[in-house]
Design an enzyme around this catalytic site. Sequence first.
Site, PDB file in Angstrom:
ATOM      1  N   ARG A 207      41.090   1.531  -3.335  1.00  8.54           N
ATOM      2  CA  ARG A 207      40.716   0.624  -1.982  1.00  8.54           C
ATOM      3  C   ARG A 207      39.655  -0.283  -2.473  1.00  8.54           C
ATOM      4  O   ARG A 207      39.663  -1.266  -2.282  1.00  8.54           O
ATOM      5  CB  ARG A 207      39.842   1.726  -1.570  1.00  8.54           C
ATOM      6  CG  ARG A 207      40.635   2.854  -0.552  1.00  8.54           C
ATOM      7  CD  ARG A 207      39.800   3.775   0.047  1.00  8.54           C
ATOM      8  NE  ARG A 207      38.859   4.325  -0.632  1.00  8.54           N
ATOM      9  CZ  ARG A 207      39.337   5.852  -1.069  1.00  8.54           C
ATOM     10  NH1 ARG A 207      40.310   6.371  -0.795  1.00  8.54           N
ATOM     11  NH2 ARG A 207      38.461   6.515  -1.787  1.00  8.54           N
ATOM     12  N   ILE A 285      32.228  -2.222 -12.853  1.00 10.51           N
ATOM     13  CA  ILE A 285      31.397  -1.822 -11.608  1.00 10.51           C
ATOM     14  C   ILE A 285      31.959  -0.449 -11.465  1.00 10.51           C
ATOM     15  O   ILE A 285      31.736   0.173 -10.332  1.00 10.51           O
ATOM     16  CB  ILE A 285      31.795  -2.548 -10.434  1.00 10.51           C
ATOM     17  CG1 ILE A 285      33.391  -2.677 -10.019  1.00 10.51           C
ATOM     18  CG2 ILE A 285      31.186  -3.928 -10.268  1.00 10.51           C
ATOM     19  CD1 ILE A 285      33.858  -1.907  -9.109  1.00 10.51           C
ATOM     20  N   HIS A 335      23.049  -0.340 -11.366  1.00 13.35           N
ATOM     21  CA  HIS A 335      24.077   0.273 -10.720  1.00 13.35           C
ATOM     22  C   HIS A 335      23.654   0.256  -9.144  1.00 13.35           C
ATOM     23  O   HIS A 335      23.299   1.195  -8.579  1.00 13.35           O
ATOM     24  CB  HIS A 335      23.902   1.759 -11.219  1.00 13.35           C
ATOM     25  CG  HIS A 335      25.152   2.459 -10.711  1.00 13.35           C
ATOM     26  ND1 HIS A 335      25.706   3.607 -11.651  1.00 13.35           N
ATOM     27  CD2 HIS A 335      25.994   2.502  -9.721  1.00 13.35           C
ATOM     28  CE1 HIS A 335      26.751   4.012 -10.938  1.00 13.35           C
ATOM     29  NE2 HIS A 335      27.010   3.507 -10.070  1.00 13.35           N
TER      30      HIS A 335
END
Length: 370
Positions: A207, A285, A335
């Site tokens: 996704r 990421i 983060h």
Amino acid sequence: MHFSQTICGLFLYAAIRTRPAHTIVRHHCRNINTILQRRFSTSNNMSSAKGSKVYVTRRVPPSGITLLKDAGCDLIEWAQDEAVPKHELLKGVVGVHGIYCLLSDKIDKAVLDAAGPQLKVVSTLSVGYDHVDVEECHRRNIMVGYTPGILTTATAELAVTLLLATSRNVQSAINAVRNGEWGTWKPLWLCGAGLDDSTVGIVGMGRIGSRIAEMLKPFGVSQFLYTSSRGPRETIVPAKHVDFPTLLKESDFVIISCSLTPETKEMFNASAFSQMKKTAILVNISRGTIVNQEDLIEALQNGTIRAAGLDVTTPEPLPLDSPLLKLKNCTVFPHIGSATEKTREMMSELTARNIIAALDSKPMPSQLKK
């Protein structure tokens, strides 16, 4: 006449015809009232979440807390921004029915043992769940919830932000302004790599990976390559499925958006970096341990690759003396992939709804299946 009285009377009439009244009056009235109470209790959908104890491991967006309170849960909260110490976590979970946790909370066998056999659900405010011993939870019939889908766009936005900040030397530019290095205009000063006519490789076209490709396409990317554990798949943006070595060899930008698994742990190591272009930029990421950090530091120092942008590291937070923070060709974010107000509120609500559903013995909105 009340409905229960009418039913009770019918039972009495039938019983009296076959047995002495004094032996059946109290017995049948008691039984029929018990049956009716159970029936009406079920039809009113009395929530088993009411009165259930739930431990919340952090100060979280209030919408989720409101849902838990409205459901009648008794909350025990570590209402601070910093992570709950392990010894406090072990004390806090004793006797609870649900645990509302974050990705920085290690929910292992010790925590499950401390909670006790009545623990019914663990729900994490994250799409990743490697911090939860899912196998042990399933062995104990403890349901596990997570928050997929909600943070897709926010995380993809952050990936694009990090890629642009790294490739266009944004951190160095900001520092130059603040440190008084901004002088006359210089044609070669702070020039970076552009996206136009580039090849972008995405490791993990799920996704988030798909959304990243959608967002990058208008920048003039000429080709998207991707790897996927599920093999070739239909993609919204035209993309070519390739093996990992081909992606490394041909990509100008490599974006890590796959899940952390035993197969992906430290898949980016010295060998992988040596296969990348010297002008390539790495963006992570996903999870810090997908990258061998020592090998990355060496690759950045030696010019094996051009630069790296990281929203995840090992450990988190990164120590201030980490070599990564001293490298001009490395941009580090703390983060913040899902850090939009809307996204975090929705994540908090879904985490709470997972818990409430599990306590009510209903299907969870987002459950990790066995």
